[in-house]
Design a protein around this motif. Structure first.
Motif, PDB file in Angstrom:
ATOM      1  N   ASP A  46       0.822  -1.214   0.000  1.00 26.81           N
ATOM      2  CA  ASP A  46       0.000   0.000   0.000  1.00 26.81           C
ATOM      3  C   ASP A  46       0.853   1.259   0.000  1.00 26.81           C
ATOM      4  OD1 ASP A  46      -2.368  -1.351  -0.105  1.00 26.81           O
ATOM      5  OD2 ASP A  46      -2.814  -1.193   2.049  1.00 26.81           O
ATOM      6  N   ALA A  47       2.069   1.141   0.530  1.00 32.59           N
ATOM      7  CA  ALA A  47       2.954   2.304   0.577  1.00 32.59           C
ATOM      8  C   ALA A  47       3.619   2.580  -0.774  1.00 32.59           C
ATOM      9  CB  ALA A  47       4.035   2.107   1.644  1.00 32.59           C
ATOM     10  N   ALA A  48       3.498   1.626  -1.699  1.00 36.64           N
ATOM     11  CA  ALA A  48       4.081   1.790  -3.035  1.00 36.64           C
ATOM     12  C   ALA A  48       3.011   2.340  -3.977  1.00 36.64           C
ATOM     13  CB  ALA A  48       4.613   0.462  -3.563  1.00 36.64           C
ATOM     14  N   PRO A  49       3.269   3.442  -4.655  1.00 38.83           N
ATOM     15  CA  PRO A  49       2.241   4.084  -5.480  1.00 38.83           C
ATOM     16  C   PRO A  49       1.815   3.280  -6.705  1.00 38.83           C
ATOM     17  CG  PRO A  49       4.367   5.132  -5.814  1.00 38.83           C
ATOM     18  CD  PRO A  49       4.541   4.192  -4.669  1.00 38.83           C
ATOM     19  N   ASP A  50       2.628   2.301  -7.107  1.00 36.76           N
ATOM     20  CA  ASP A  50       2.325   1.549  -8.327  1.00 36.76           C
ATOM     21  C   ASP A  50       1.777   0.153  -8.050  1.00 36.76           C
ATOM     22  OD1 ASP A  50       4.784   0.813  -7.255  1.00 36.76           O
ATOM     23  OD2 ASP A  50       5.603   0.217  -9.200  1.00 36.76           O
ATOM     24  N   LEU A  51       1.492  -0.174  -6.774  1.00 37.07           N
ATOM     25  CA  LEU A  51       0.978  -1.501  -6.426  1.00 37.07           C
ATOM     26  C   LEU A  51      -0.410  -1.394  -5.810  1.00 37.07           C
ATOM     27  CD1 LEU A  51       4.117  -3.178  -4.783  1.00 37.07           C
ATOM     28  CD2 LEU A  51       3.482  -3.100  -7.195  1.00 37.07           C
ATOM     29  N   GLU A  52      -1.249  -2.355  -6.129  1.00 38.77           N
ATOM     30  CA  GLU A  52      -2.604  -2.392  -5.578  1.00 38.77           C
ATOM     31  C   GLU A  52      -2.934  -3.827  -5.169  1.00 38.77           C
ATOM     32  OE1 GLU A  52      -7.284  -1.777  -6.938  1.00 38.77           O
ATOM     33  OE2 GLU A  52      -5.652  -1.594  -8.401  1.00 38.77           O
ATOM     34  N   ILE A  53      -3.292  -4.034  -3.912  1.00 42.64           N
ATOM     35  CA  ILE A  53      -3.726  -5.346  -3.439  1.00 42.64           C
ATOM     36  C   ILE A  53      -5.191  -5.514  -3.825  1.00 42.64           C
ATOM     37  CG2 ILE A  53      -4.003  -6.887  -1.479  1.00 42.64           C
ATOM     38  CD1 ILE A  53      -1.114  -6.149  -2.131  1.00 42.64           C
ATOM     39  N   VAL A  54      -5.469  -6.465  -4.708  1.00 41.88           N
ATOM     40  CA  VAL A  54      -6.847  -6.641  -5.174  1.00 41.88           C
ATOM     41  C   VAL A  54      -7.611  -7.650  -4.339  1.00 41.88           C
ATOM     42  CG1 VAL A  54      -6.312  -5.956  -7.539  1.00 41.88           C
ATOM     43  CG2 VAL A  54      -6.095  -8.360  -6.877  1.00 41.88           C
ATOM     44  N   ALA A  55      -6.881  -8.532  -3.628  1.00 36.21           N
ATOM     45  CA  ALA A  55      -7.555  -9.530  -2.798  1.00 36.21           C
ATOM     46  C   ALA A  55      -6.526 -10.236  -1.918  1.00 36.21           C
ATOM     47  CB  ALA A  55      -8.296 -10.554  -3.659  1.00 36.21           C
ATOM     48  N   GLU A  56      -7.034 -10.887  -0.862  1.00 38.89           N
ATOM     49  CA  GLU A  56      -6.203 -11.685   0.030  1.00 38.89           C
ATOM     50  C   GLU A  56      -6.848 -13.059   0.187  1.00 38.89           C
ATOM     51  OE1 GLU A  56      -5.312  -9.900   3.778  1.00 38.89           O
ATOM     52  OE2 GLU A  56      -5.180  -7.868   2.942  1.00 38.89           O
ATOM     53  N   ALA A  57      -6.004 -14.089   0.246  1.00 36.49           N
ATOM     54  CA  ALA A  57      -6.497 -15.447   0.449  1.00 36.49           C
ATOM     55  C   ALA A  57      -5.736 -16.093   1.597  1.00 36.49           C
ATOM     56  CB  ALA A  57      -6.329 -16.279  -0.829  1.00 36.49           C
ATOM     57  N   GLU A  58      -6.447 -16.852   2.430  1.00 33.88           N
ATOM     58  CA  GLU A  58      -5.792 -17.494   3.572  1.00 33.88           C
ATOM     59  C   GLU A  58      -5.508 -18.969   3.324  1.00 33.88           C
ATOM     60  OE1 GLU A  58      -9.883 -18.407   6.124  1.00 33.88           O
ATOM     61  OE2 GLU A  58      -8.448 -16.895   6.804  1.00 33.88           O
ATOM     62  N   ASP A  59      -5.866 -19.472   2.158  1.00 34.57           N
ATOM     63  CA  ASP A  59      -5.519 -20.851   1.813  1.00 34.57           C
ATOM     64  C   ASP A  59      -5.533 -21.001   0.292  1.00 34.57           C
ATOM     65  OD1 ASP A  59      -8.226 -21.304   0.922  1.00 34.57           O
ATOM     66  OD2 ASP A  59      -8.800 -21.761   2.976  1.00 34.57           O
ATOM     67  N   GLY A  60      -5.046 -22.146  -0.172  1.00 30.12           N
ATOM     68  CA  GLY A  60      -4.925 -22.371  -1.605  1.00 30.12           C
ATOM     69  C   GLY A  60      -6.244 -22.420  -2.342  1.00 30.12           C
TER      70      GLY A  60
ATOM     71  N   ALA B 220      -9.007 -20.719  -1.715  1.00 28.60           N
ATOM     72  CA  ALA B 220      -9.438 -19.343  -1.943  1.00 28.60           C
ATOM     73  C   ALA B 220      -8.549 -18.660  -2.974  1.00 28.60           C
ATOM     74  CB  ALA B 220      -9.416 -18.565  -0.626  1.00 28.60           C
ATOM     75  N   ALA B 221      -7.269 -18.999  -2.977  1.00 26.51           N
ATOM     76  CA  ALA B 221      -6.334 -18.395  -3.940  1.00 26.51           C
ATOM     77  C   ALA B 221      -6.743 -18.708  -5.370  1.00 26.51           C
ATOM     78  CB  ALA B 221      -4.918 -18.892  -3.674  1.00 26.51           C
ATOM     79  N   VAL B 222      -7.106 -19.948  -5.625  1.00 26.67           N
ATOM     80  CA  VAL B 222      -7.521 -20.351  -6.976  1.00 26.67           C
ATOM     81  C   VAL B 222      -8.765 -19.573  -7.393  1.00 26.67           C
ATOM     82  CG1 VAL B 222      -8.326 -22.258  -8.408  1.00 26.67           C
ATOM     83  CG2 VAL B 222      -6.506 -22.642  -6.734  1.00 26.67           C
ATOM     84  N   ARG B 223      -9.724 -19.472  -6.479  1.00 30.00           N
ATOM     85  CA  ARG B 223     -10.971 -18.761  -6.784  1.00 30.00           C
ATOM     86  C   ARG B 223     -10.732 -17.268  -7.026  1.00 30.00           C
ATOM     87  NH1 ARG B 223     -14.022 -15.956  -3.406  1.00 30.00           N
ATOM     88  NH2 ARG B 223     -13.043 -16.910  -1.577  1.00 30.00           N
ATOM     89  N   LEU B 224      -9.937 -16.654  -6.153  1.00 28.35           N
ATOM     90  CA  LEU B 224      -9.696 -15.221  -6.270  1.00 28.35           C
ATOM     91  C   LEU B 224      -8.806 -14.873  -7.468  1.00 28.35           C
ATOM     92  CD1 LEU B 224      -9.218 -14.388  -2.491  1.00 28.35           C
ATOM     93  CD2 LEU B 224     -11.146 -13.741  -3.964  1.00 28.35           C
ATOM     94  N   ALA B 225      -7.920 -15.782  -7.814  1.00 28.75           N
ATOM     95  CA  ALA B 225      -7.082 -15.548  -8.997  1.00 28.75           C
ATOM     96  C   ALA B 225      -7.940 -15.506 -10.251  1.00 28.75           C
ATOM     97  CB  ALA B 225      -6.016 -16.637  -9.108  1.00 28.75           C
ATOM     98  N   ALA B 226      -8.931 -16.398 -10.321  1.00 30.35           N
ATOM     99  CA  ALA B 226      -9.828 -16.413 -11.477  1.00 30.35           C
ATOM    100  C   ALA B 226     -10.755 -15.195 -11.470  1.00 30.35           C
ATOM    101  CB  ALA B 226     -10.651 -17.698 -11.469  1.00 30.35           C
ATOM    102  N   GLU B 227     -11.145 -14.761 -10.289  1.00 29.67           N
ATOM    103  CA  GLU B 227     -12.091 -13.646 -10.169  1.00 29.67           C
ATOM    104  C   GLU B 227     -11.443 -12.290 -10.457  1.00 29.67           C
ATOM    105  OE1 GLU B 227     -14.767 -11.544  -6.628  1.00 29.67           O
ATOM    106  OE2 GLU B 227     -14.149 -13.652  -6.456  1.00 29.67           O
ATOM    107  N   HIS B 228     -10.219 -12.083  -9.950  1.00 24.75           N
ATOM    108  CA  HIS B 228      -9.589 -10.768 -10.033  1.00 24.75           C
ATOM    109  C   HIS B 228      -8.512 -10.667 -11.122  1.00 24.75           C
ATOM    110  CE1 HIS B 228     -11.469  -9.097  -6.404  1.00 24.75           C
ATOM    111  NE2 HIS B 228     -11.364 -10.313  -5.889  1.00 24.75           N
TER     112      HIS B 228
END
Length: 213
Positions: free
Chosen positions: A22-36, A38-46
């Motif tokens: 968040d402190a870097a002007p060129d980076l944006e966190i679009v989602a967070e996942a707490e396990d694999g 959720a990671a697969v689902r969020l990667a496809a979604e975002h």
């Protein structure tokens, strides 16, 4: 703006990574996942540009998640960020399709630079990890030994030698007093001329041919 997906089962780790990004002007966190899973689902979604992936997580681990993400979207750039840089984690992650491999004790500046490298198509590896990959590849028996290198210009020989030493594109640019874009062009040209599909194979080739001597 570089879109990043954070994947880690520890909330405090995700919080620290989010604060850093968040402190870097060129980076944006679009989602967070707490396990694999959720990671697969969020990667496809975002459809993030870069996925920072932990390996040891409950349920679906990072290696399995990486394999599933790559199966659905082969152009995904998954950068492993883990406490464990031993061979039992490194090689399965690379086989699953990980684009880069970093350890969690990497300095914040190196982590941010690695995210940017991955977004630009330059695979980031911790220096120690790259050295081990090259060493193992050099000493391993393989049916895919590189062919003779076509004639390279003096500048290409210099770039090849520094790739073999594990330097990143910005580091090579600084060493040779070149622009980073120029170095990227040389690296891409070296891959094309040598038939090496990635930076690791190019580094191995540099070592085998004595370019790093």
């Amino acid at each position: 703006m570089i879109r990043v997906l954070l994947v880690d089962d520890q909330h405090l780790v995700r919080m620290g990574l989010r604060m850093l990004c968040d402190a870097a002007p060129d980076l944006e966190i679009v989602a967070e996942a707490e396990d694999g899973r959720a990671a697969v689902r969020l990667a496809a979604e975002h459809v993030p540009d870069v996925i920072l992936m932990d390996l040891r997580m409950p349920g679906v681990d990072g290696i399995t998640a990486t394999r599933r993400i790559m199966a659905e979207r082969p152009s995904s750039r998954v950068v492993v960020l883990t406490t464990f840089d031993d061979d039992d984690h490194l090689y399965p992650a690379l086989s699953a399709g990980a684009f880069g491999f970093l350890v969690k004790d990497s300095p914040p500046r190196e982590l941010l630079r690695s995210i940017r490298m991955a977004a630009e198509g330059d695979a980031p590896y911790s220096r120690a990890v790259l050295a081990r990959l090259v060493d193992r590849a050099v000493h391993a028996r393989t049916d895919h030994a590189p062919a003779d290198i076509p004639g390279l210009s003096p500048r290409e020989q210099q770039v090849l030698r520094l790739v073999g030493e594990g330097l990143t594109n910005p580091e090579i640019a600084e060493r040779l007093h070149l622009g980073v874009t120029t170095v990227k062009t040389h690296v891409a040209g070296l891959m094309r001329k040598t038939g090496c599909p990635n930076r690791i194979r190019l580094a191995v080739l540099a070592t085998r041919t004595g370019a790093t001597d």
